[in-house]
Design an enzyme around this catalytic site. Structure first.
Site, mmCIF file in Angstrom:
data_model
loop_
_atom_site.group_PDB
_atom_site.id
_atom_site.type_symbol
_atom_site.label_atom_id
_atom_site.label_comp_id
_atom_site.label_asym_id
_atom_site.label_seq_id
_atom_site.Cartn_x
_atom_site.Cartn_y
_atom_site.Cartn_z
ATOM 1 N N GLY A 39 0.823 -1.309 0.291
ATOM 2 C CA GLY A 39 0.130 0.055 0.109
ATOM 3 C C GLY A 39 0.934 1.062 -0.103
ATOM 4 O O GLY A 39 1.965 1.144 -0.301
ATOM 5 N N CYS A 40 0.402 2.418 0.400
ATOM 6 C CA CYS A 40 0.865 3.794 0.456
ATOM 7 C C CYS A 40 2.512 3.628 1.183
ATOM 8 O O CYS A 40 2.401 3.040 2.213
ATOM 9 C CB CYS A 40 0.293 4.752 1.062
ATOM 10 S SG CYS A 40 0.876 6.326 1.392
ATOM 11 N N PHE A 41 3.324 3.850 0.420
ATOM 12 C CA PHE A 41 4.698 3.849 1.000
ATOM 13 C C PHE A 41 4.885 4.857 2.077
ATOM 14 O O PHE A 41 5.846 4.717 3.092
ATOM 15 C CB PHE A 41 6.019 3.932 -0.185
ATOM 16 C CG PHE A 41 5.961 5.035 -1.205
ATOM 17 C CD1 PHE A 41 5.026 6.023 -0.899
ATOM 18 C CD2 PHE A 41 6.269 4.976 -2.447
ATOM 19 C CE1 PHE A 41 4.914 7.166 -1.778
ATOM 20 C CE2 PHE A 41 6.504 5.868 -3.308
ATOM 21 C CZ PHE A 41 5.706 6.905 -2.973
#
Length: 213
Positions: A39-41
């Site tokens: 997902g979002c880094f």
């Protein structure tokens, strides 16, 4: 109102650009690397940085089929890349197996092409391995986590041989640290970190109990 919602749900702006670099997959003596996509880094970077034995975490792109991807191109969902983190760690202080546990406990591995509010193949779950030993270890941890029934549903995590890792644009690095009051950070990143911390601490207690004679 719609524009505000979209901005809040999107992990990062698409209007800023800066140099994206391919990172050499080598380390200093006494260090190792691991790469994960979950997902979002921004969220992933913050989570892995909290683990003792982790020396550095870089946000970037991996798992795709094009060279030199940018944040804007990755978000078209056409490059094959996923937002990823490169973790540099001290193997005398934290094992690869433990990092795999962190990976499986810090995101929902049953949601295909999605993590929380972020939707698309660039947010899919991928565990990258460098050799057969890591592949074996990662599969053992996957089965371990599955056996605990923490996540309901079928795991959709991909296993990929690590080939390239591209460092993301500079404004993505240490994003939560540099932007603590940003709406996505407050609404998604911090709650996700807090949930992971509780889940991870509870899981560690379970492992300790099971290891008692």
């Amino acid at each position: 109102m719609l524009a505000i919602v979209v901005s809040y749900l999107f992990c990062g702006p698409v209007t800023e650009t800066s140099k994206v670099e391919s990172v050499p997959l080598v380390t200093q003596p006494g260090q190792k690397i691991a790469v994960f996509a979950e997902g979002c880094f921004w969220c992933s970077e913050h989570i892995f940085e909290s683990i003792p034995g982790v020396l550095d975490v870089t946000s970037g792109y991996a798992g795709g089929h094009t060279d030199n991807p940018t944040y804007e191109s990755v978000n078209t969902e056409t490059t094959g890349h996923a937002e990823s983190v490169l973790v540099v760690y001290d193997p005398t202080k934290v094992s690869y197996a433990e990092l795999c546990r962190v990976f499986f406990l810090s995101h929902d591995p049953t949601t295909k092409d999605r993590q929380g509010p972020d939707i698309g193949s660039s947010y899919r779950s991928i565990l990258f391995y460098s050799n057969d030993e890591e592949f074996k270890t990662a599969n053992e941890i996957l089965k371990e986590i599955q056996s605990k029934n923490i996540w309901k549903g079928i795991f959709v995590t991909e296993f990929q041989k690590l080939k390239h890792f591209y460092r993301a644009e500079g404004y993505h690095q240490d994003f939560i640290q540099n932007n603590p009051n940003q709406s996505y950070v407050l609404g998604v990143s911090i709650p996700r970190y807090n949930e992971f911390e509780k889940r991870y601490q509870s899981y560690q207690k379970t492992l300790k109990v099971n290891s008692l004679p």
